[in-house]
Design a protein around this motif. Structure first.
Motif, short mmCIF file in Angstrom:
data_model
loop_
_atom_site.label_atom_id
_atom_site.label_comp_id
_atom_site.label_asym_id
_atom_site.label_seq_id
_atom_site.Cartn_x
_atom_site.Cartn_y
_atom_site.Cartn_z
N MET A 1 -10.37 -66.21 -19.87
CA MET A 1 -9.28 -65.35 -20.33
C MET A 1 -9.25 -64.08 -19.49
N PRO A 2 -8.11 -63.73 -18.90
CA PRO A 2 -8.06 -62.62 -17.93
C PRO A 2 -7.89 -61.25 -18.57
N TYR A 3 -8.79 -60.93 -19.49
CA TYR A 3 -8.70 -59.66 -20.21
C TYR A 3 -9.90 -58.78 -19.90
N GLY A 4 -10.22 -58.59 -18.66
CA GLY A 4 -11.27 -57.67 -18.30
C GLY A 4 -12.56 -58.33 -17.86
N ASP A 5 -13.44 -57.49 -17.35
CA ASP A 5 -14.68 -57.94 -16.74
C ASP A 5 -15.61 -58.62 -17.73
N VAL A 6 -15.62 -58.16 -18.98
CA VAL A 6 -16.56 -58.72 -19.95
C VAL A 6 -16.30 -60.20 -20.18
N LEU A 7 -15.05 -60.61 -20.16
CA LEU A 7 -14.73 -62.02 -20.38
C LEU A 7 -15.06 -62.87 -19.15
N ARG A 8 -14.99 -62.27 -17.99
CA ARG A 8 -15.46 -62.97 -16.80
C ARG A 8 -16.98 -63.14 -16.85
N ARG A 9 -17.67 -62.12 -17.32
CA ARG A 9 -19.12 -62.22 -17.47
C ARG A 9 -19.49 -63.27 -18.51
N ALA A 10 -18.70 -63.36 -19.56
CA ALA A 10 -18.94 -64.39 -20.57
C ALA A 10 -18.80 -65.78 -19.96
N ALA A 11 -17.79 -65.95 -19.11
CA ALA A 11 -17.61 -67.25 -18.46
C ALA A 11 -18.79 -67.57 -17.55
N GLU A 12 -19.31 -66.55 -16.89
CA GLU A 12 -20.49 -66.77 -16.04
C GLU A 12 -21.71 -67.16 -16.87
N TYR A 13 -21.86 -66.57 -18.05
CA TYR A 13 -22.95 -66.94 -18.96
C TYR A 13 -22.79 -68.41 -19.38
N LEU A 14 -21.56 -68.80 -19.71
CA LEU A 14 -21.30 -70.19 -20.11
C LEU A 14 -21.61 -71.14 -18.96
N ARG A 15 -21.26 -70.75 -17.75
CA ARG A 15 -21.55 -71.59 -16.58
C ARG A 15 -23.06 -71.81 -16.44
N GLU A 16 -23.84 -70.74 -16.57
CA GLU A 16 -25.29 -70.87 -16.42
C GLU A 16 -25.89 -71.69 -17.56
N SER A 17 -25.36 -71.53 -18.76
CA SER A 17 -25.85 -72.30 -19.91
C SER A 17 -25.65 -73.79 -19.69
N LEU A 18 -24.48 -74.19 -19.24
CA LEU A 18 -24.16 -75.60 -19.07
C LEU A 18 -24.83 -76.18 -17.82
N LYS A 19 -25.08 -75.32 -16.84
CA LYS A 19 -25.79 -75.78 -15.64
C LYS A 19 -27.17 -76.33 -15.99
N ARG A 20 -27.82 -75.74 -17.01
CA ARG A 20 -29.17 -76.17 -17.39
C ARG A 20 -29.19 -77.59 -17.94
N VAL A 21 -28.03 -78.07 -18.42
CA VAL A 21 -28.00 -79.44 -18.95
C VAL A 21 -27.23 -80.38 -18.01
N GLY A 22 -26.98 -79.92 -16.79
CA GLY A 22 -26.39 -80.80 -15.78
C GLY A 22 -24.89 -80.77 -15.68
N VAL A 23 -24.23 -79.76 -16.26
CA VAL A 23 -22.77 -79.65 -16.18
C VAL A 23 -22.43 -78.53 -15.20
N ASP A 24 -21.65 -78.86 -14.18
CA ASP A 24 -21.21 -77.90 -13.18
C ASP A 24 -19.86 -77.34 -13.62
N LEU A 25 -19.89 -76.12 -14.17
CA LEU A 25 -18.68 -75.47 -14.67
C LEU A 25 -18.14 -74.58 -13.56
N GLN A 26 -17.05 -74.98 -12.96
CA GLN A 26 -16.48 -74.27 -11.82
C GLN A 26 -15.42 -73.28 -12.31
N LEU A 27 -15.72 -71.98 -12.17
CA LEU A 27 -14.89 -70.93 -12.76
C LEU A 27 -13.64 -70.68 -11.93
N VAL A 28 -12.52 -70.51 -12.64
CA VAL A 28 -11.24 -70.17 -12.03
C VAL A 28 -10.75 -68.89 -12.69
N ASN A 29 -10.57 -67.83 -11.92
CA ASN A 29 -10.10 -66.54 -12.44
C ASN A 29 -8.68 -66.29 -11.98
N LEU A 30 -7.79 -66.12 -12.93
CA LEU A 30 -6.38 -65.89 -12.65
C LEU A 30 -5.90 -64.63 -13.35
#
Length: 528
Positions: A371-400
């Motif tokens: 969701m493009p509502y500021g830096d904190v939500l981008r950081r949240a997406a990065e946290y989600l990416r790292e969380s899912l990476k640990r179980v083998g899911v490659d979450l490729q972030l798209v910022n618009l």
């Protein structure tokens, strides 16, 4: 539920003498003049209701039928009184005389009828469902609007302000698509401030309405809504006094504790009682891989929600137990199916679903739109990416930016997953049920049912709750919806967020009522 029941008695409300007083009272101590500088992030794509930032703008440029007091009771604005029939099937609004649109045209009941039937009902993703019972708006004269309902609808009393029931000038909108009408970029309203300029990527300027129907009561000369996308620059502007008011939590939560100690600044959490967001992770259920419940459950088990709250929001959030936040205590339940943080369980579920790790350790590659509502939500997406990476899911972030994000998710439906938040608003019928109703799958309508989730049982519950006037029965229906949403898991309810504002101590008169963030800035002034 006493408050909501009380709101339903329109006839009783109209009889109270204090309801005929102007909504804005200028404090004797107010200093006249000056320019209030408000940081607006992200920059909205238009004045119309597609973002909370647009709501902040809109509340100052346009008035609603009512506003609300500190107890969330309706107070006259464009409607100076009202009454409701005993059977609840009609509500009569007596409109204020002498109100002018900013272009000089008279405000009339025809504007109300057009706006409710052709705009709010059809394209407002929040209030549209709440107005489903309104089948007609009679206009026997220019100053009377009668809502005709197919069934009683108590929720209407919660959505009559400009934040939800957007009254537009019919003479500028009739016969057009309101979502793309060019007047959305240079809005003509009835409010305390008049639109003057929109310099894209820089600022939006509004000035005091010298012909305001409430009289010469607005202290400020103008309000400049500045666009400052960079978080560092935003903080610097606040601390230097170049920006006076930053709403909607766009300052990094990591800086809040420090800002509380900065001389001349205040951190305010009041004013967001009707804007309690639930932050969630949505799946595109049109993708075959996400039609397997085991995959969705694995994602839920892979995310440490408390860690997300502590790491990204620094305690200004807490884990959600379902789609209705605990702030809506009369409807909320924590007794729902839960998916505790358990990476081992997540891996087992993904194995069972046939998504085994490849030679590179990856099971699945998917995109994710933040969701493009500021830096904190981008950081949240990065946290989600790292969380899912640990179980083998490659979450490729798209910022618009906001406009392409809305188009990709809600028009094109071209995404795998995305994270966002919806405000629960004043009633679940406004801010929650649209996430799960089949009727809310409306291509092109922002903040609607993004997952494509469709369940006849959920639809039956939502429909019944919409018309149920018994508070306890309605509560039980919404508890059933929470349970079903957690069982089916079309969306992972991650956190309840606490919005906050940072403002200069010079800012006086800012509303801290439950809907304060969306109120007009007409009573705000700047101390010397």
């Amino acid at each position: 539920m006493r408050r909501r029941a009380w709101l339903g008695h329109g006839a009783a409300l109209a009889a109270l003498p204090w309801l005929t007083a102007p909504a804005v009272v200028l404090a004797q101590a107010a200093v006249r003049g000056g320019t209030l500088v408000v940081n607006l992030e992200p920059e909205p794509s238009s004045f119309l209701f597609n973002a909370a930032t647009a709501t902040i703008l809109f509340g100052s440029v346009n008035d609603g039928l009512v506003t609300y007091d500190a107890e969330f009771r309706p107070v006259p604005s464009l409607a100076e009184s009202w009454s409701q029939s005993p059977d609840g099937l009609s509500i009569t609004f007596h409109l204020r005389r002498g109100v002018k649109w900013h272009d000089g045209h008279d405000f009339t009941s025809a504007d109300v009828a057009y706006s409710v039937l052709e705009v709010v009902k059809k394209v407002n993703p929040r209030a549209g469902a709440a107005y489903s019972a309104v089948v007609a708006v009679d206009t026997p004269d220019p100053h009377t609007a009668i809502f005709r309902l197919s069934e009683p609808s108590p929720v209407i009393w919660s959505i009559l302000s400009s934040a939800e029931t957007t009254i537009l000038p019919r003479h500028l909108y009739e016969g057009t698509n309101p979502l793309i009408n060019p007047w959305n970029q240079k809005f003509i309203g009835t409010g305390a401030f008049v639109f003057r300029e929109w310099a894209r990527g820089q600022h939006i300027l509004v000035e005091r309405n010298r012909n305001y129907w409430q009289g010469d009561v607005v202290p400020l000369d103008r309000v400049r809504f500045r666009v400052i996308p960079d978080p560092g620059a935003r903080l610097a502007a606040l601390e230097a006094g170049e920006v006076h008011y930053t709403p909607l939590s766009v300052v990094p939560p990591s800086d809040v504790a420090r800002l509380r100690g900065v001389p001349g600044l205040t951190v305010e959490t009041r004013g967001y009682g009707t804007f309690v967001p639930v932050f969630f992770f949505d799946f595109n259920l049109r993708r075959p891989v996400f039609q397997d419940h085991r995959v969705r459950a694995a994602f839920a088990h892979a995310i440490d929600r408390q860690g997300l709250a502590d790491t990204v929001w620094y305690g200004l959030a807490k884990p959600a137990t379902g789609p209705i936040p605990s702030a809506q205590a009369q409807f909320h339940t924590a007794e729902t199916p839960q998916y505790p943080f358990d990476p081992g369980r997540a891996e087992a579920l993904l194995d069972a679903a046939g998504l085994r790790r490849g030679p590179d350790g990856v099971r699945l590659r998917i995109n994710h739109f933040a969701m493009p509502y500021g830096d904190v939500l981008r950081r949240a997406a990065e946290y989600l990416r790292e969380s899912l990476k640990r179980v083998g899911v490659d979450l490729q972030l798209v910022n618009l930016d906001v406009a392409p994000f809305l188009r990709r998710i809600y028009a094109d439906r071209d995404f795998d997953t995305y994270s966002s938040y919806y405000s629960a608003s004043a009633d679940p019928q406004i801010g929650v049920t649209r996430r799960f109703a089949t009727a809310a799958i409306q291509p092109g309508v922002a903040w609607s049912n993004g997952t494509g989730y469709s369940n006849p049982e959920a639809d039956r519950i939502i429909d019944a709750s919409r018309t149920e006037i018994d508070p306890e029965r309605r509560r039980h229906l919404l508890i059933r919806l929470q349970d079903l949403a957690q069982r089916d898991l079309p969306s992972i309810n991650l956190l309840e967020l606490q919005h906050f504002s940072v403002l200069s101590r010079r800012v006086q008169g800012l509303s801290t009522a439950v809907d304060g963030y969306a109120k007009s800035l007409s009573s705000v002034w700047l101390a010397r």
